[in-house]
Scaffold this active site. Structure first.
Site, PDB file in Angstrom:
ATOM      1  N   SER A 125       0.816  -1.205   0.000  1.00 59.74           N
ATOM      2  CA  SER A 125       0.000   0.000   0.000  1.00 59.74           C
ATOM      3  C   SER A 125       0.858   1.268   0.000  1.00 59.74           C
ATOM      4  CB  SER A 125      -0.953  -0.059   1.205  1.00 59.74           C
ATOM      5  OG  SER A 125      -2.013   0.849   1.063  1.00 59.74           O
TER       6      SER A 125
ATOM      7  N   ASP B  29      -6.172  -4.147  -1.736  1.00 55.95           N
ATOM      8  CA  ASP B  29      -5.030  -3.717  -0.909  1.00 55.95           C
ATOM      9  C   ASP B  29      -4.201  -4.905  -0.413  1.00 55.95           C
ATOM     10  OD1 ASP B  29      -3.577  -2.787   1.589  1.00 55.95           O
ATOM     11  OD2 ASP B  29      -4.508  -0.907   0.966  1.00 55.95           O
TER      12      ASP B  29
END
Length: 340
Positions: free
Chosen positions: A44, A196
């Protein structure tokens, strides 16, 4: 005389705009200029820091790394005080965190936002992070770099973590690694949709267990591991639940390392001649970011990002004074006491 640099791996956790704290830590470490990075694993926001870092290192060593990270976060801010998630910072600063979390209108708006699909409210699939990534990362330099890159994303259909290496680096890989499914549509790569990377690897440590990379791993988490108080307000409960969920993959890997070391110490597991458990070091964010809310992870106002950078630099300075000498010699985090 310049001291010989210590070879290390970096592990960069994700955490939205709190990644600016990581920016500060890295800025201070490369200002000190006594480490040589051989591999980076990240997820991320940590993945954005990782690829910008390698971009800069390939251009001009430690000085280039610092310049590239500065440029990344200027682009996150869009170089003019604009927020990539919307113009929220100005009015958020006029309200106290306690008022925000306890206000029923704010709580209802959070519930409404979580109930909506990005396929409905963002049908054109606009993602402002794409411009940031394409401006700040030289993907050809990352692909050609001898520094190993390991970026995690979560394969939606397979329900597994996917680790992307240097030769696979692209804007889509970074967008996938940072794709929160309640904000953005899944990022499709080679026919597989991704969310994610922090859900299953935040970051993944196992790619750093290869025998041809340094044994020392400097971990830069962004989510506090420990809390003194039990959350009771709904917003505080959600904040802590978010931290626990995004820390879970990392804690599982650290517990495995701790258990392996204990079994070796007790003579129940033979130490391989060509491999030994990694030496873990950590610059924790608990004391620095513990008072920030989940909502602040979408605040990209320059004053906020700059304050996080300053906190990161201070945290890194304290770590350098207390633990840098341990690098190359011993683990500076007592994993067995913490995780077993």
């Amino acid at each position: 005389m310049v001291a010989k640099r210590k070879s290390v791996c970096l592990a960069l956790q994700g955490g939205g705009s709190h990644g600016a704290f990581q920016w500060g830590v890295l800025d201070r470490l490369f200002e000190d200029d006594r480490i040589e990075v051989k591999a980076v694993t990240a997820a991320s926001a940590g993945a954005m820091n990782a690829t910008a870092l390698v971009t800069g290192l390939e251009r001009n060593g430690a000085a280039g790394a610092r310049e590239a990270l500065d440029f990344l976060w200027q682009e996150v801010n869009q170089s003019g005080g604009r927020n990539v998630f919307g113009q929220s910072g100005a009015w958020l600063k006029s309200l106290t965190p306690q008022w925000m979390t306890e206000n029923p209108v704010w709580q209802a708006s959070q519930t409404l936002a979580m109930s909506m699909s990005p396929y409905s409210f963002n049908p054109l699939n606009l993602n402002p992070l794409k411009r940031v990534i394409e401006a700040a990362v030289d993907f050809e330099a990352v692909k050609a770099s001898k520094i190993r890159i390991h970026i995690s994303a979560t394969a939606v259909r397979a329900g597994q973590s996917r680790i992307f290496g240097n030769d696979e680096m692209s804007a889509d890989v970074l967008l996938a690694s940072a794709c929160l499914p309640h904000l953005f549509q899944a990022v499709e790569i080679d026919g597989e949709p991704y969310w994610d990377g922090g859900y299953l690897a935040n970051p993944a440590l196992w790619p750093l267990f290869a025998k041809d990379v340094p044994d020392d791993i400097i971990l830069l988490p962004l989510n506090p591991l420990f809390r003194d108080d039990t959350p009771k307000q709904s917003a505080d409960i959600m904040d802590r639940l978010n931290e626990i969920l995004f820390n879970a993959p990392l804690i599982a890997e650290l517990r495995t390392i701790a258990m392996t070391q204990r079994l070796i110490d007790e003579g129940k597991l033979l130490r391989a001649e060509t491999w030994q458990p990694p030496k873990i070091h950590a610059i924790l964010a608990d004391n620095w970011l513990g008072q920030l809310s989940l909502a602040s992870k979408t605040d990209t106002e320059w004053s906020f990002l700059s304050s996080l950078k300053s906190l990161g630099r201070e945290a890194a300075s304290q770590w350098i004074d207390a633990s840098f000498d341990d690098v190359g010699k011993r683990t500076s985090v007592n994993l067995q006491d913490v995780f077993l």
